[in-house]
Enzyme design. Structure first.
Site, mmCIF file in Angstrom:
data_model
loop_
_atom_site.group_PDB
_atom_site.id
_atom_site.type_symbol
_atom_site.label_atom_id
_atom_site.label_comp_id
_atom_site.label_asym_id
_atom_site.label_seq_id
_atom_site.Cartn_x
_atom_site.Cartn_y
_atom_site.Cartn_z
ATOM 1 N N ALA A 47 41.773 -10.424 39.752
ATOM 2 C CA ALA A 47 40.987 -10.772 38.574
ATOM 3 C C ALA A 47 41.462 -12.141 38.097
ATOM 4 O O ALA A 47 42.556 -12.604 38.453
ATOM 5 C CB ALA A 47 41.177 -9.708 37.498
ATOM 6 N N GLY A 87 42.988 -7.164 41.750
ATOM 7 C CA GLY A 87 41.588 -6.747 41.746
ATOM 8 C C GLY A 87 40.907 -7.003 43.084
ATOM 9 O O GLY A 87 39.931 -6.328 43.418
ATOM 10 N N GLU A 124 41.761 -4.050 45.075
ATOM 11 C CA GLU A 124 41.017 -2.919 44.497
ATOM 12 C C GLU A 124 39.541 -2.983 44.879
ATOM 13 O O GLU A 124 38.922 -1.957 45.180
ATOM 14 C CB GLU A 124 41.193 -2.922 42.971
ATOM 15 N N GLU A 128 50.287 -6.965 40.106
ATOM 16 C CA GLU A 128 50.113 -7.040 38.650
ATOM 17 C C GLU A 128 51.423 -6.901 37.889
ATOM 18 O O GLU A 128 51.576 -7.440 36.794
ATOM 19 C CB GLU A 128 49.133 -5.955 38.177
HETATM 20 N N1 CO8 Z 1 43.231 -15.930 38.875
HETATM 21 C C1 CO8 Z 1 42.959 -17.202 38.575
HETATM 22 N N2 CO8 Z 1 43.285 -18.231 39.373
HETATM 23 C C2 CO8 Z 1 43.903 -17.952 40.531
HETATM 24 C C3 CO8 Z 1 44.214 -16.643 40.912
HETATM 25 C C4 CO8 Z 1 43.849 -15.593 40.033
HETATM 26 N N3 CO8 Z 1 44.062 -14.298 40.312
HETATM 27 N N4 CO8 Z 1 44.858 -16.694 42.106
HETATM 28 C C5 CO8 Z 1 44.921 -17.975 42.463
HETATM 29 N N5 CO8 Z 1 44.352 -18.758 41.506
HETATM 30 C C6 CO8 Z 1 44.226 -20.215 41.484
HETATM 31 C C7 CO8 Z 1 45.565 -20.891 41.231
HETATM 32 O O1 CO8 Z 1 45.825 -20.916 39.835
HETATM 33 C C8 CO8 Z 1 45.315 -22.253 41.822
HETATM 34 O O2 CO8 Z 1 44.558 -22.993 40.908
HETATM 35 P P1 CO8 Z 1 44.903 -24.563 40.666
HETATM 36 O O3 CO8 Z 1 44.699 -25.210 42.005
HETATM 37 O O4 CO8 Z 1 43.902 -24.977 39.636
HETATM 38 O O5 CO8 Z 1 46.321 -24.619 40.222
HETATM 39 C C9 CO8 Z 1 44.431 -21.961 43.023
HETATM 40 O O6 CO8 Z 1 43.867 -20.678 42.781
HETATM 41 C C10 CO8 Z 1 45.196 -21.903 44.322
HETATM 42 O O7 CO8 Z 1 46.261 -20.979 44.161
HETATM 43 P P2 CO8 Z 1 47.799 -21.349 44.527
HETATM 44 O O8 CO8 Z 1 48.034 -22.810 44.336
HETATM 45 O O9 CO8 Z 1 48.663 -20.405 43.761
HETATM 46 O O10 CO8 Z 1 47.786 -21.015 46.093
HETATM 47 P P3 CO8 Z 1 49.033 -20.554 46.965
HETATM 48 O O11 CO8 Z 1 48.560 -20.581 48.372
HETATM 49 O O12 CO8 Z 1 50.252 -21.314 46.626
HETATM 50 O O13 CO8 Z 1 49.311 -19.026 46.532
HETATM 51 C C11 CO8 Z 1 48.674 -16.769 45.983
HETATM 52 C C12 CO8 Z 1 48.344 -18.042 46.793
HETATM 53 C C13 CO8 Z 1 49.975 -16.132 46.494
HETATM 54 C C14 CO8 Z 1 47.510 -15.797 46.211
HETATM 55 C C15 CO8 Z 1 48.805 -17.117 44.488
HETATM 56 O O14 CO8 Z 1 47.674 -17.879 44.103
HETATM 57 C C16 CO8 Z 1 48.881 -15.920 43.584
HETATM 58 O O15 CO8 Z 1 49.919 -15.316 43.485
HETATM 59 N N6 CO8 Z 1 47.774 -15.621 42.875
HETATM 60 C C17 CO8 Z 1 47.754 -14.551 41.920
HETATM 61 C C18 CO8 Z 1 47.718 -13.199 42.571
HETATM 62 C C19 CO8 Z 1 47.741 -12.118 41.532
HETATM 63 O O16 CO8 Z 1 48.661 -11.989 40.745
HETATM 64 N N7 CO8 Z 1 46.673 -11.314 41.504
HETATM 65 C C20 CO8 Z 1 46.559 -10.219 40.557
HETATM 66 C C21 CO8 Z 1 45.832 -10.678 39.334
HETATM 67 S S1 CO8 Z 1 45.776 -9.427 38.098
HETATM 68 C C22 CO8 Z 1 44.521 -8.432 38.584
HETATM 69 O O17 CO8 Z 1 43.878 -8.660 39.571
HETATM 70 C C23 CO8 Z 1 44.246 -7.267 37.740
HETATM 71 C C24 CO8 Z 1 43.033 -6.540 38.241
HETATM 72 C C25 CO8 Z 1 42.535 -5.686 37.162
HETATM 73 C C26 CO8 Z 1 41.082 -5.467 37.384
HETATM 74 C C27 CO8 Z 1 40.501 -4.910 36.186
HETATM 75 C C28 CO8 Z 1 39.142 -5.462 36.057
HETATM 76 C C29 CO8 Z 1 38.522 -5.297 34.830
#
Ligand code: CO8
Length: 259
Positions: free
Chosen positions: A66, A110, A113, A133
């Protein structure tokens, strides 16, 4: 309909393909993206020609979760009182036609999921699954703590939810989360092959098979077996049952009519 965060196309006139397309945020699942996904799923569901759907992402990310940038600002009242989950995360559960997730790269939070809400997952060898998360001070919110243990068992689900670590495609296949792993460049061919196969079977039998397998997660064994038996009986009222069995006995290819 024009979409901003997804691409939509059909293959072989019977398969609907939805590609998540928010590359700058690794396909983070914003409300707008999820609204578009819901609209596309409903449109394919209503289209009589379509017999199976595929949801996929990019090589680097199926979906990285998400949208954290949006969620970061939420209060409890926003999250609980608003329509954050019900508005756009529940659509896929109401889709009766099969939906396959073709996962390459990150399927996190998400994203994992969403893949698990699909009927089965075909993964590229670079796929990475996780529920990170806990690292954000929250827990999975779209079924991760419920569907993951059903797919991989308690121990591995706890490991993933409590440490936030990712598992690769090989581990995910071993654990039962994904049905097949293929090299990245074969992912769409493999998934399309499965989807075309499904779409060309008898439509009513396909709907019944999906409904019956899903029932296994909602009922006890006796009730589930009875549910299956009644659906099995009912399929003898379809033209496709006559055609399928006649074709077998006539040693020819069945031509299903989907009625
Ligand atoms: N949300 C928003 N932006 C994101 C997300 C995300 N989940 N993941 C990546 N991005 C963005 C980064 O901020 C970055 O943006 P920018 O270039 O502007 O800085 C861009 O995507 C590229 O990401 P990275 O530079 O971080 O890329 P890397 O290759 O270094 O890393 C990763 C890749 C490991 C995937 C890393 O991006 C990461 O850890 N992302 C977050 C993963 C995460 O924590 N996901 C869980 C989110 S919480 C959730 O999903 C709850 C679900 C609940 C659902 C309920 C629905 C109602």
């Amino acid at each position: 309909m024009a979409y901003q965060f997804i691409d939509v196309r059909t293959e072989g006139e019977v398969v609907g393909v939805i590609t998540l397309n928010r590359p700058k945020a690794l396909n983070a699942l914003s409300n707008d993206l999820m609204d578009e996904l819901g609209a596309a799923l409903r449109a394919f569901e209503a289209d009589e020609r379509i017999g199976c759907m595929i949801i996929t992402g990019s090589e680097k990310a199926f979906a990285a979760g998400a949208d954290i940038a949006v969620m970061a600002k939420y209060s409890f009242a926003d999250a609980y009182g608003g329509d954050f989950i019900t508005r756009n995360w529940e659509v896929i559960r109401s889709i009766r036609k099969p939906v396959i997730a073709a996962v390459s790269g990150f399927a996190l939070g998400g994203g994992c999921e969403l893949a698990m809400m699909c009927d089965f997952i075909i993964a590229a060898d670079n796929a990475k699954f996780g529920q990170p998360e806990i690292k954000l001070g929250v827990i999975p919110g779209a079924g991760g703590t419920q569907r993951l243990p059903r797919a991989v068992g308690k121990s591995k689900a706890m490991d993933l939810a409590l440490t936030g670590r990712m598992m690769n495609a090989e581990e995910a296949e071993r654990a039962g989360l994904v049905s097949r792993v293929v090299p990245y460049d074969k992912l769409m061919d493999e998934t399309l092959g499965a989807a075309l196969q499904i779409a060309n079977f008898g439509r009513l039998a396909v709907l019944a098979a999906k409904e019956s397998v899903n029932r296994a997660f909602e009922s006890g064994l006796s009730d589930g077996v009875m549910f299956e038996r009644r659906l099995f009986h009912s399929l003898f009222a379809t033209a496709d049952q006559k055609e399928g069995m006649d074709a077998f006995l006539g040693k020819r290819e069945a031509k299903f009519t989907h009625r």
